[in-house]
Design a protein around this motif. Structure first.
Motif, PDB file in Angstrom:
ATOM      1  N   ALA A   1       0.829  -1.209   0.000  1.00 28.23           N
ATOM      2  CA  ALA A   1       0.000   0.000   0.000  1.00 28.23           C
ATOM      3  C   ALA A   1       0.865   1.260   0.000  1.00 28.23           C
ATOM      4  O   ALA A   1       0.541   2.239  -0.681  1.00 28.23           O
ATOM      5  CB  ALA A   1      -0.929  -0.003   1.213  1.00 28.23           C
ATOM      6  N   THR A   2       1.949   1.232   0.739  1.00 25.09           N
ATOM      7  CA  THR A   2       2.854   2.390   0.784  1.00 25.09           C
ATOM      8  C   THR A   2       3.469   2.650  -0.584  1.00 25.09           C
ATOM      9  O   THR A   2       3.466   3.777  -1.081  1.00 25.09           O
ATOM     10  CB  THR A   2       3.966   2.150   1.830  1.00 25.09           C
ATOM     11  OG1 THR A   2       3.364   1.977   3.112  1.00 25.09           O
ATOM     12  CG2 THR A   2       4.937   3.311   1.872  1.00 25.09           C
ATOM     13  N   ILE A   3       3.977   1.609  -1.205  1.00 19.64           N
ATOM     14  CA  ILE A   3       4.608   1.771  -2.512  1.00 19.64           C
ATOM     15  C   ILE A   3       3.575   2.183  -3.561  1.00 19.64           C
ATOM     16  O   ILE A   3       3.836   3.051  -4.397  1.00 19.64           O
ATOM     17  CB  ILE A   3       5.351   0.479  -2.914  1.00 19.64           C
ATOM     18  CG1 ILE A   3       6.543   0.267  -1.974  1.00 19.64           C
ATOM     19  CG2 ILE A   3       5.799   0.525  -4.372  1.00 19.64           C
ATOM     20  CD1 ILE A   3       7.174  -1.095  -2.061  1.00 19.64           C
ATOM     21  N   THR A   4       2.391   1.596  -3.491  1.00 18.83           N
ATOM     22  CA  THR A   4       1.327   1.981  -4.421  1.00 18.83           C
ATOM     23  C   THR A   4       0.983   3.456  -4.265  1.00 18.83           C
ATOM     24  O   THR A   4       0.829   4.179  -5.253  1.00 18.83           O
ATOM     25  CB  THR A   4       0.075   1.113  -4.190  1.00 18.83           C
ATOM     26  OG1 THR A   4       0.421  -0.251  -4.410  1.00 18.83           O
ATOM     27  CG2 THR A   4      -1.054   1.517  -5.132  1.00 18.83           C
ATOM     28  N   ARG A   5       0.878   3.920  -3.021  1.00 21.90           N
ATOM     29  CA  ARG A   5       0.562   5.334  -2.774  1.00 21.90           C
ATOM     30  C   ARG A   5       1.671   6.228  -3.297  1.00 21.90           C
ATOM     31  O   ARG A   5       1.403   7.274  -3.885  1.00 21.90           O
ATOM     32  CB  ARG A   5       0.339   5.554  -1.278  1.00 21.90           C
ATOM     33  CG  ARG A   5       0.060   6.990  -0.890  1.00 21.90           C
ATOM     34  CD  ARG A   5      -1.105   7.593  -1.621  1.00 21.90           C
ATOM     35  NE  ARG A   5      -2.342   6.967  -1.226  1.00 21.90           N
ATOM     36  CZ  ARG A   5      -3.519   7.259  -1.761  1.00 21.90           C
ATOM     37  NH1 ARG A   5      -3.609   8.165  -2.700  1.00 21.90           N
ATOM     38  NH2 ARG A   5      -4.592   6.647  -1.372  1.00 21.90           N
ATOM     39  N   LEU A   6       2.919   5.830  -3.124  1.00 19.99           N
ATOM     40  CA  LEU A   6       4.031   6.644  -3.624  1.00 19.99           C
ATOM     41  C   LEU A   6       4.018   6.713  -5.146  1.00 19.99           C
ATOM     42  O   LEU A   6       4.265   7.775  -5.723  1.00 19.99           O
ATOM     43  CB  LEU A   6       5.364   6.090  -3.118  1.00 19.99           C
ATOM     44  CG  LEU A   6       5.625   6.262  -1.628  1.00 19.99           C
ATOM     45  CD1 LEU A   6       6.859   5.468  -1.212  1.00 19.99           C
ATOM     46  CD2 LEU A   6       5.775   7.728  -1.266  1.00 19.99           C
ATOM     47  N   VAL A   7       3.727   5.621  -5.802  1.00 24.11           N
ATOM     48  CA  VAL A   7       3.652   5.609  -7.273  1.00 24.11           C
ATOM     49  C   VAL A   7       2.474   6.457  -7.740  1.00 24.11           C
ATOM     50  O   VAL A   7       2.598   7.255  -8.666  1.00 24.11           O
ATOM     51  CB  VAL A   7       3.548   4.159  -7.811  1.00 24.11           C
ATOM     52  CG1 VAL A   7       3.203   4.155  -9.296  1.00 24.11           C
ATOM     53  CG2 VAL A   7       4.839   3.412  -7.554  1.00 24.11           C
ATOM     54  N   ASP A   8       1.328   6.316  -7.072  1.00 27.99           N
ATOM     55  CA  ASP A   8       0.142   7.086  -7.461  1.00 27.99           C
ATOM     56  C   ASP A   8       0.338   8.585  -7.258  1.00 27.99           C
ATOM     57  O   ASP A   8      -0.235   9.381  -7.993  1.00 27.99           O
ATOM     58  CB  ASP A   8      -1.084   6.641  -6.659  1.00 27.99           C
ATOM     59  CG  ASP A   8      -1.598   5.284  -7.093  1.00 27.99           C
ATOM     60  OD1 ASP A   8      -1.116   4.764  -8.122  1.00 27.99           O
ATOM     61  OD2 ASP A   8      -2.463   4.738  -6.394  1.00 27.99           O
TER      62      ASP A   8
END
Length: 170
Positions: free
Chosen positions: A133-140
């Protein structure tokens, strides 16, 4: 033959409840920290800042797992093994589901090893979800990538709130 299921079940229930409490409190604290850390920059993070955030998150998760292992090792030290080294070794190999088999629990407590393994698998799953979730949020949040992926006008912010333009449709 002595009845050993009740003490094992009682110890297992207590250890599992404490494991869940410790893990949930740690994950909740980490989520709050991540929300604060990612809310500081509206434009997104560069690759170095993103990497540092993921590394810090991973270190925090490893420490959290270490505390859970220490919880189980403390029980093993009190009830099963003569040293902290054996207790921590057994607990960490069980939690990580390695289970070498060179150190085993006394028969009276042998059901705790597999339970710790199941708890470890579940807690590691929670940790993987948090990192994902953290990495997804950073990419988004990265404007260069979010436009490519179609998320440039994401109607939900970091706190789960809908933007004003989307509130009419909720």
């Amino acid at each position: 033959m002595k009845m050993t299921l009740i003490p094992q079940a009682s110890a297992a229930a207590l250890l599992l409840v404490l494991t869940l409490c410790l893990q949930c409190a740690g994950v909740a604290a980490l989520v709050e920290w991540l929300r604060g850390a990612t809310a500081k920059g509206d434009q997104g993070f560069g690759p170095v800042r993103s990497a540092v955030l993921v590394v810090k998150s991973t270190i925090a998760i490893i420490i959290l797992h270490g505390l859970v292992i220490l919880l189980w090792a403390s029980f093993y030290r009190l009830q099963c093994f003569p040293s902290w080294e054996l207790s921590f070794y057994f607990s960490s190999s069980s939690y990580a589901t390695v289970g070498y088999g060179d150190v085993t629990l006394p028969n009276r407590w042998r059901l705790l090893g597999p339970l710790e393994s199941m708890a470890g698998v579940l807690m590691c799953g929670v940790s993987v979800c948090l990192l994902f979730a953290t990495i997804t949020r950073l990419v988004d949040r990265d404007p260069r990538h979010s436009r490519k992926l179609g998320y440039a006008n994401d109607p939900v912010d970091l706190k789960g709130n809908r933007h004003a333009s989307e509130q009419n449709y909720a």
